[in-house]
Enzyme design. Structure first.
Site, PDB file in Angstrom:
ATOM      1  N   VAL A  64      20.094  28.293 -29.139  1.00 56.95           N
ATOM      2  CA  VAL A  64      21.389  27.824 -29.623  1.00 56.95           C
ATOM      3  C   VAL A  64      22.518  28.564 -28.905  1.00 56.95           C
ATOM      4  O   VAL A  64      23.523  27.963 -28.521  1.00 56.95           O
ATOM      5  CB  VAL A  64      21.506  27.975 -31.159  1.00 56.95           C
ATOM      6  CG1 VAL A  64      22.892  27.550 -31.648  1.00 56.95           C
ATOM      7  CG2 VAL A  64      20.438  27.140 -31.863  1.00 56.95           C
ATOM      8  N   CYS A  65      22.355  29.861 -28.685  1.00 55.55           N
ATOM      9  CA  CYS A  65      23.380  30.652 -27.992  1.00 55.55           C
ATOM     10  C   CYS A  65      23.562  30.167 -26.562  1.00 55.55           C
ATOM     11  O   CYS A  65      24.689  30.047 -26.067  1.00 55.55           O
ATOM     12  CB  CYS A  65      23.010  32.134 -28.010  1.00 55.55           C
ATOM     13  SG  CYS A  65      22.872  32.823 -29.672  1.00 55.55           S
ATOM     14  N   ASP A  66      22.468  29.879 -25.903  1.00 56.10           N
ATOM     15  CA  ASP A  66      22.476  29.339 -24.550  1.00 56.10           C
ATOM     16  C   ASP A  66      23.239  28.011 -24.535  1.00 56.10           C
ATOM     17  O   ASP A  66      24.155  27.814 -23.733  1.00 56.10           O
ATOM     18  CB  ASP A  66      21.026  29.145 -24.091  1.00 56.10           C
ATOM     19  CG  ASP A  66      20.898  28.530 -22.715  1.00 56.10           C
ATOM     20  OD1 ASP A  66      20.484  29.250 -21.793  1.00 56.10           O
ATOM     21  OD2 ASP A  66      21.180  27.323 -22.564  1.00 56.10           O
TER      22      ASP A  66
END
EC number: 1.11.1.24
Length: 172
Positions: A64-66
């Site tokens: 999700v951060c990516d």
């Protein structure tokens, strides 16, 4: 000691404690000392006069951060020169630099809150149990007034990308 907000969010359904205040639209954004690299710091004043979208991610090396960082990097090309997009995580600056190179991300400024957690504490996103910063979005005008804020209730969920980008466009 900063304010502890017990159960302010969850990680995979389990309650977590966020340290620091819950900032709101209209608040003056607090300053912070954060790492550009191991030897150089950055602060809010480094981005004076610009509209700022601050995207906070727990760790750049997760799915999700990516996706979140890539999404804002794509949006950056359409937001103009008066806008800066900053991604904050507690990853070491080496890891952030490696990730940016591998991902081809070149329009987002990655800053590391690993050393003092100054950002996490000031913006109310430091996760006491995990030592990470909680996924969140802050949009600041050129005078550092908060115009949009999203604290996610569950760390593994995506933020509302369109609402954040629209808030920036309204200021740019």
């Amino acid at each position: 000691m900063s304010q502890a907000r017990n159960g302010a969010a969850t990680f995979k359904g389990n309650p977590i404690t966020l340290i620091g205040p819950e900032l709101k639209v209209g608040d003056q954004a607090p300053d912070f000392q954060i790492n550009k690299n191991l030897l150089e710091n950055a602060s809010l004043s480094d981005f004076a006069g610009k509209v700022k979208l601050i995207s906070v991610v727990p760790s750049i090396d997760t799915g999700v951060c990516d996706a979140q960082t890539r999404r804002f990097n794509e949006a950056a090309s359409n937001l103009g020169d008066n806008v800066v997009i900053i991604t904050v995580s507690v990853d070491l600056p080496f890891a952030q630099s490696r990730w940016c190179g591998a991902a081809g991300v070149d329009r987002v400024v990655l800053l590391s809150d690993y050393k003092s957690h100054s950002f996490g504490d000031a913006y109310g996103v430091y996760i006491q149990e995990l030592g990470l910063d909680m996924r969140s979005i802050f949009v600041l005008d050129a005078n550092n007034t908060i115009k949009y804020v999203e604290y996610l209730g569950e760390m593994t969920e995506h933020p509302n990308y369109e609402a954040a980008i629209d808030a920036v466009k309204a200021l740019a």
